[in-house]
Each structure stands twice: as structure tokens, then as C-alpha cells.
Scaffold this motif. Sequence first.
Motif, PDB file in Angstrom:
ATOM      1  N   HIS A  76    -106.508 -61.026 -30.951  1.00 24.17           N
ATOM      2  CA  HIS A  76    -105.795 -60.073 -30.096  1.00 24.17           C
ATOM      3  C   HIS A  76    -106.464 -59.947 -28.727  1.00 24.17           C
ATOM      4  O   HIS A  76    -106.832 -58.861 -28.276  1.00 24.17           O
ATOM      5  N   ASN A 115    -109.743 -57.843 -29.217  1.00 20.07           N
ATOM      6  CA  ASN A 115    -109.094 -56.804 -28.408  1.00 20.07           C
ATOM      7  C   ASN A 115    -109.638 -56.758 -26.989  1.00 20.07           C
ATOM      8  O   ASN A 115    -109.906 -55.689 -26.449  1.00 20.07           O
ATOM      9  N   SER A 120    -101.183 -55.757 -25.668  1.00 21.35           N
ATOM     10  CA  SER A 120    -100.225 -55.473 -26.733  1.00 21.35           C
ATOM     11  C   SER A 120     -98.855 -56.072 -26.421  1.00 21.35           C
ATOM     12  O   SER A 120     -97.977 -56.098 -27.267  1.00 21.35           O
TER      13      SER A 120
END
Lengths: 403, 371
Positions: free
Chosen positions: A294, A309, A261
Motif C-alpha cells: 500500500h 503505507n 488510498s
Amino acid sequence: MKKECIAMLLAGGQGSRLYVLTSDVAKPAVPFGGKYRIIDFPLSNCTNSGIDTVGVLTQYKPLELNSYIGSGQPWDLDRLDGGVHILPPYMVEGDKGSWFKGTANAIYQNIGFVDMYDPEYVVILSGDHIYKMNYAKMVEAHKKAGAACTISVLEVPWAEASRFGIMAVDGEDNIVEFQEKPKEPKSNLASMGIYVFTWKKLREYLVSDEADPASSNDFGKNIIPNMLNAGEKMVAYRFDGYWKDVGTLESLWDANMDMLSRGDLDLLEDSWPIYARLPAEPPAFIGKSALVDHSVVTQGCEISGKVMNSVLSHGARVEEGAEVQYSVLMPGVTVKRGAVVRYAILGENCQVAAGASVGGSPESCDPDAWGITVLGPGTNIEPGEVVAPKTMLNRDHKEVHTK
Amino acid sequence: MKGLHGIIFSYEKHNSLRELTANRMPASVPFAGRYRIIDFVLSSMVNAGITDVGVVLHGNYQSLLDHLGSGKDWDLSRKHGGLRLLPPFSYEETGGVRAFRGKMEALAGVRSYLEGVRQSHVVLADSDLIVNIPLQEVYQAHLDSGADITAVCTSSVDGPDDVTYFRLDGEGRITETLYPLNDPTGCYRSLEMYILSKDLLLELVDECMSHDLCSFRGAVLQAKAGTLNIRSFVWDGYAAQIHTLKDYYVRSMELLDPTIRREIFHPQRPIHTKERNDASTYVDPNGTCCNCLVADGCTIEGTVENSILFRGVSVEKGAEIKNCILMQDTAVHRDAVLHQVVADKNVEIMASRTLMGHEGYPMVISKGSKV
């Protein structure tokens, strides 16, 4: 030659709460964040802080850690004077030597090493934290306060304070009381396990602690309380950056996700680089059918499937039609055609065969039965095999249960 | 001591790599996401067990010096031997100011270094070649065949225009060395890699010096074809000579082909390069990336297709990169569009700019430019 400040890095812990991930290696050698191992963080912090002499205390399964550190060159710690030194337990005359009995005993056994550099200050570090920190600032604060010991602390939410070693302080951040995992915490300042000692003082306390047969020779349990009781000046040093103890599977997974993040832990930000020893591998290849979202990818990766992710370490491969979500793939992992990996940590060189399924999302099962799925290094998953959430397998494909 | 000693020539034949060689030699032109061109030949030498390598420098070699350093990234920082940089001030007369006239002259300039070579044989190589070749096999073939000189060549004549060709007899002996050649059909293309004994090399250097001859091709390969046993070693694995910008672009883009990558990045013969400390590359939820070679330290928030990104490149949201080569630390800001662009190091493309090149003539942006 005399040094003003040296660091001693406690890297002998087994890391038993990382279970299969530390079956072959000490905890500080566990891979993190795509390119790193946990120990890269304290070692790089030392170099970036201008500390050029580091003793690394090893005990549990040190082979991989020792070869990883080598001459210390990746961290600029191959020095003519000082540099990085591996310090294993050793024998003395009359078969007297012993394993390190505790963290304080590990330093006690290496008093000779520290004395060689005759430092004013010693920084004590541990090999299981992920953080970027300038130790020079902490040593400066220690000097300015004229303290015998400075302990770096982090403000934690009050609700969580009872999970930590808590430092109660006065108005000037002098430590007045130390509480180990208290039911009723008197402050929310948690010890980060990072200490600066005036060496002359620490040396005295190590010697007297060793003479006490009832002591467990531990910094948190013995040395710190003893110094407090004796009225030594002990100061809390407030740290407000990112810091995480990655001693458990959940926290290791969390810290990897935190890195993605790019909030407080931004490894791409280059003012405080973290160094690592890496094999020579070509740049990552992201194929025509790949979808990466991500996630981080590292040199040597070959990706043709879907990666979301997730953290992919060097040499990881995700074949066409495979899917990796919310997972950490350590170096050399292969996820074959059509296989699915979700909410999992895959140790080095795991192979997930075609069509297999490893782990699942929290929504996919009973919340109580859910958890991160973990495969120990070198585990092979058969074609079509299903490994349920919260399952942990070792390289012999046997299930291991958390305690 | 038995074994091979490496000598790499760094010089620019023609200024056809355009902006890429404005501040550097072809040897240190960035290639394949995290390498410099010289890394391939140098790593091939190291992987073949060569411990001593001399690099003959000529021209603007500052960038090459920065890259090679002490040689430690190639395991060539040694107490004995290792990497030796041979700058042109050891040339006689005018120093390195004048143009590079040929390998024999360059070797004559470093004659005292050659005398000190500890190995029985020397491999000479150019630094414009992308190859991952097991040189120990070439050396063994040289010893087995009893050749005076072994020249590495390829049967593929699909290379740059200005290369040397060989005609071979049935036994692999080189009968003719040709340059230039309009129709190379049936010939073998020289990869400019030669193995010969140290003693013969010194003899040839002395002979050329006293006859004021500079060219290895002319004074040795052509003039001695009858008297010396000059043999070929045919290497039909991947080999790319980078002479022009077009070569550079086409050969770079070829790396997106997995079969070519497997040949160049052979797991047993790793290509070493100068380390940098970059974290892993991050692909943002807004970013898409496909059919790309991506080095570490990049941040991808825009769209990147069929491209090569070097270390530390950032592509902001809305930017579109297609068929491009972006070198170290290039920053592409929001909504910029780049097609067929080669951006040198530290280039900055401001928001919403549109730059288009063509496959046959890619647009090159010089090092450090701001567009």
C-alpha cells in the motif's frame, strides 16, 4: 495578443505553517505525492483547462520555484504567445516599488501584465492546494451567470465550517454574505480560494482598494467584501471533487495518505494528468528482500527494506532491514540498514543512519504527546539516534517548535 | 570548430529480434523499463558534450521518429545543430526501399549533410548497443594517439555471434579486422563505435562511392589496415549488443544485478529518454513485488518477481508474473500466470490465462495483442 482568459497564480506565500519544509523554498515548491511539487496541480489544471497564459507571483525564497518552472515546458506552457511568466515584485521610478502587501496588491502591482493580454476574465489561483479541477467549466458558469466574480466552493461538514471562509448563498447560488471563519456559520459552503473575475470589474476594485490606506489589500478580507457591499453579482461555483489545502504539516501528510488510498485523488487515473519536471532517473528497483505494501514508489528508488503505507519520491532509498511506515519520503531520502521511520515527513535528501528511529505510531505514546515527526531538508540522523513522535528538526539538527 | 559530431545508424541487420521489430527498428525497441535502445548511445553522446547528432534512418523508422521528436528530451532541440534525422529518401536511385548494404553507402546517401558538419571529428555508432561510455575520453585518446581512426572495442568476447573482431598489436593498433570468426579467443570485439576526422570520413566516402563499395568493415577497416593508423580504444565497462531476442532477454534480466545497473545508470551520465507523464507506481496490499525494475505509472495488485515492468503496466489481483518483461501499458488481468514472457506495448492478457516461455526461448507477444 488578446486572450479571453488568463490565470494568475499566487505563489509568494512563505508557508510558515510548514515550518522546516519551507525553510529554503516557497510553499508551492514543496514536494508532494512522489513525483510532484504542489504547484504542479494548479499549473497542470491550467493546461488541461485550455488556459495557456499564467502569471506566477513569487516573493518568498523564489530560487527553487523559479528554476523548477523554468520555461514552463513540462506543463506545455512554453508558448510563443502567452505561456508561464514569473512575476516578482519590482521597483518603479523614484524608488517606489514594494513587496506584495497582500494577495490583492500582488495582482494590483501586475495590472500591467494582465493588461498586456487584455483578457475578459482572470482566474485567481493559489499555490497551496491539491486538486484536479477544470477551470474552463467554472469560467463557462461565470459567463453564463453574467457574474462579476465567481468563487468556487466546497461543501464541508457543518462541524468544520467555522474553520473556513464561508459563503452564504440564495436559491440560485448567488453569494449574499461572506463570513471569514465564523463562530455561527450560515452555510457549509467553504471558499476554495479560487476566483474567476471579469477583469474590467476586478481592475476597478483593485485600484480603489489600493487607494484605501486602511485596507490590508487581501482578496478575502477586502476585495470580496467590497464587491459584495457594492452589490456586484457574485456567484458560488460548487466543486465536488477532491480538494485539500496543504498549508499545514498534518494536512500535507493527510493529502499524501489520501493519494495512496486512490479514492477521490487518484493520480494514476490518466484523464486529467498532472505534469511535473523530473530528473532523468532509472526505473525503481525493488530488491529481493523488499516488502512493499500500500505504497507508491517512484523512478530512482532503491528498496530493499520494508515499506508500508508510505509515499516514496524519486531517488529515495530504503536499505535492507530498514522499515518505513505511514511516512512521506521526499526526493533523495536515504533510510539505512535497520533504521525505522514511522509517521514522519522526511524533507529532501535527509539521511537516516543505521539503527536510528524516527517518529512513532499514535499507540506508541501518550496521545497528547503524539504527532507527525518532521525532518527538514538535508537533516542527518546519527546511527542509533531516536527522534520522538511530534519532533521537528531542521538541517542543523536543532529542534523547532510549532506555534 | 573542434569537437565531435555524432552519427547514429539505425538499421536492422537480421530479423532476429522477431516480433519486437515487426513494427520498428532495433533502435526504438523498448529497453530497461523506460528507455529505447538508442537512448543509451544518444545520451552517451550528449553527456560527452556533443551538440550535433545525425541519425541515419533506414527501414521502418516511424516509431523512431515518434520517440526522438525534435530531440528536446536529449537537449538536442537547438537553433544551430542539435538532432537531425536523415531519412533514406536522400539516397540515390531507389530510395530507402532496398536493403541496407553498409555504412559507407548510407553515408554516401547523406554526403551533403556530412559536408555541413561543423565539428572537426565524427563519431559513428550503431543503435543496437547498450552502453554508458564517456566519449570525451575516447575522443581525447584519439587526439593523443594521433590515430586516423579509433575503434571502440572490448576484451570480452562474450557477445552475439555476428560481430566484428579485431586483432591488436602490442601498441593497440588494429592489425586485422575479422568477420565472421568462429574462435574469437585473444581478439577484441568491436562495439561498432568509431572516431575519425570529418575530412578523412569525406575522403573515404568519396573513394568508396566511386569504387561501388558499401561496407565500412571491408572497404575501410580491412582494406586500409596497412595504410591508415587504425587504433583501438578498449572499453571494459558494461556494453551489450542486442542482436537477437535471446540477447534482448538476457541483457534485460542482467539489469536486476545492482553492479550492472550502477554502470549503466551512472549518476554523472544520466540516460535521457522521451518523457511520459505517469504518477508514481502503486503497490496494493494484495500485491507483492520483489527483485524487479519498475517504471512509474504501474499498478501492482498481483505477484511480480524477477521482472521488468515498463511505464503504465497493470497487474491485477491473483496474477503471477515471473521472469517477464512487460512493456508500456501492458495489462495483466486477474489470476493470469506469465513466466518468461516478453509482452510488447499495449498487450492485454485476459483473466486466468497461462503463458510460459523458456529462458532460452522467451515467449514474445506482439504489440497490441489480446490473449
